[in-house]
Design a protein around this motif. Structure first.
Motif, PDB file in Angstrom:
ATOM      1  N   THR A  56      -7.895   6.255 -11.491  1.00 47.01           N
ATOM      2  CA  THR A  56      -7.109   7.485 -11.497  1.00 47.01           C
ATOM      3  C   THR A  56      -5.812   7.276 -10.700  1.00 47.01           C
ATOM      4  O   THR A  56      -5.647   6.261 -10.025  1.00 47.01           O
ATOM      5  CB  THR A  56      -7.922   8.638 -10.888  1.00 47.01           C
ATOM      6  OG1 THR A  56      -8.362   8.256  -9.572  1.00 47.01           O
ATOM      7  CG2 THR A  56      -9.147   8.935 -11.742  1.00 47.01           C
ATOM      8  N   CYS A  57      -4.921   8.247 -10.779  1.00 51.51           N
ATOM      9  CA  CYS A  57      -3.592   8.060 -10.195  1.00 51.51           C
ATOM     10  C   CYS A  57      -3.588   8.056  -8.673  1.00 51.51           C
ATOM     11  O   CYS A  57      -2.593   7.674  -8.050  1.00 51.51           O
ATOM     12  CB  CYS A  57      -2.633   9.125 -10.711  1.00 51.51           C
ATOM     13  SG  CYS A  57      -2.947  10.792 -10.082  1.00 51.51           S
ATOM     14  N   SER A 112      -5.487   7.879 -15.851  1.00 50.28           N
ATOM     15  CA  SER A 112      -4.456   7.323 -14.970  1.00 50.28           C
ATOM     16  C   SER A 112      -3.374   8.332 -14.607  1.00 50.28           C
ATOM     17  O   SER A 112      -2.618   8.116 -13.662  1.00 50.28           O
ATOM     18  CB  SER A 112      -3.810   6.101 -15.628  1.00 50.28           C
ATOM     19  OG  SER A 112      -3.029   6.487 -16.759  1.00 50.28           O
ATOM     20  N   LYS A 113      -3.323   9.446 -15.322  1.00 53.59           N
ATOM     21  CA  LYS A 113      -2.311  10.468 -15.060  1.00 53.59           C
ATOM     22  C   LYS A 113      -2.856  11.605 -14.190  1.00 53.59           C
ATOM     23  O   LYS A 113      -2.118  12.531 -13.848  1.00 53.59           O
ATOM     24  CB  LYS A 113      -1.796  11.033 -16.384  1.00 53.59           C
ATOM     25  CG  LYS A 113      -1.132   9.983 -17.269  1.00 53.59           C
ATOM     26  CD  LYS A 113      -0.791  10.540 -18.635  1.00 53.59           C
ATOM     27  CE  LYS A 113      -0.212   9.458 -19.547  1.00 53.59           C
ATOM     28  NZ  LYS A 113       0.056   9.977 -20.919  1.00 53.59           N
TER      29      LYS A 113
END
Length: 231
Positions: A56-57, A112-113
């Protein structure tokens, strides 16, 4: 339970490798039934798609298991990928296995955002199994770890404070066990071991110290001075 029924207790016989073997799911069946020898596959589950761990981000990672047809549709819907949810290409696990790389990449890009908390909140709302991959920081602050007594503290004089250490497992109801002593400080028993047990002369001890064979911490300098005085 057996003891309560008057049959006496039993010995619990287990080992670490047997516990891990139980987690290997169908590896043995695949080998015996089809002659298939599974090789390492990273964080995926062989033959079950999609199930993986996604960064994740915020530098964390979340494991998501959406491997049934219904779970897959719900995950794609919460990701705003209704096109994938409704596609005939992915309406069964057998078909999804053929597109594993694409599906994993799609989910990874979505995760990832978002932060780990945001991912888990959205996936929870879709009733899809998921969980945070814990760092040691997460473990220390986790209520369950603490409630189970898996985070203990012992006093360490050289640090002038307590130090967290893993608690004991398994838990026994009558004698649960607890660490009460961190052990001796480095060099605390050097004089006793080398002089009284190994019967080394003062000159031998001093020679080893000067050669760097024996580490003698500053806090026990008085013991070393006593050794020098007898050379």
């Amino acid at each position: 339970l057996a003891e309560a029924k008057g049959k006496g207790g039993q010995t619990v016989d287990s080992s670490i490798y047997e516990s891990v073997f139980q987690l290997m799911e169908g590896v043995l069946c695949d080998y015996d039934g089809a002659g298939l020898i599974r090789e390492p596959s990273g964080s995926t589950v062989t033959g079950i798609v999609p199930t993986n761990t996604y960064p994740t981000c915020d530098g964390k990672a979340v494991v998501i298991g959406s491997n049934s047809d219904a779970l897959f549709k719900r995950l794609m819907t919460v990701m705003d990928r209704q096109d994938l949810a409704d596609s005939d290409l992915y309406d069964s696990n057998q078909k999804r296995v053929q597109h594993q790389e694409f599906l994993d990449q799609t989910i990874a890009e979505w995760c990832s955002k978002l932060t780990a908390e945001e991912v888990m909140k959205k996936v929870d709302e879709a009733a899809v199994p998921n969980g945070l991959i814990y760092s040691i920081e997460d473990i220390v602050s986790d209520p369950q770890y603490n409630a189970r007594g898996m985070i203990e503290e012992v006093n360490v004089p050289s640090l002038s404070r307590t130090l967290k250490i893993p608690g004991l497992s398994p838990k026994l109801d009558k004698t649960p066990g607890k660490t009460t002593w961190a052990g001796p400080e480095l060099g605390e028993h050097s004089k006793h071991v080398f002089k009284d047990i190994l019967k080394m002369s003062s000159s031998q001890i001093l020679a080893h110290v000067e050669n760097g064979d024996i580490i003698w911490p500053e806090e026990y300098a008085k013991d070393l001075e006593d050794v020098k005085a007898n050379v």
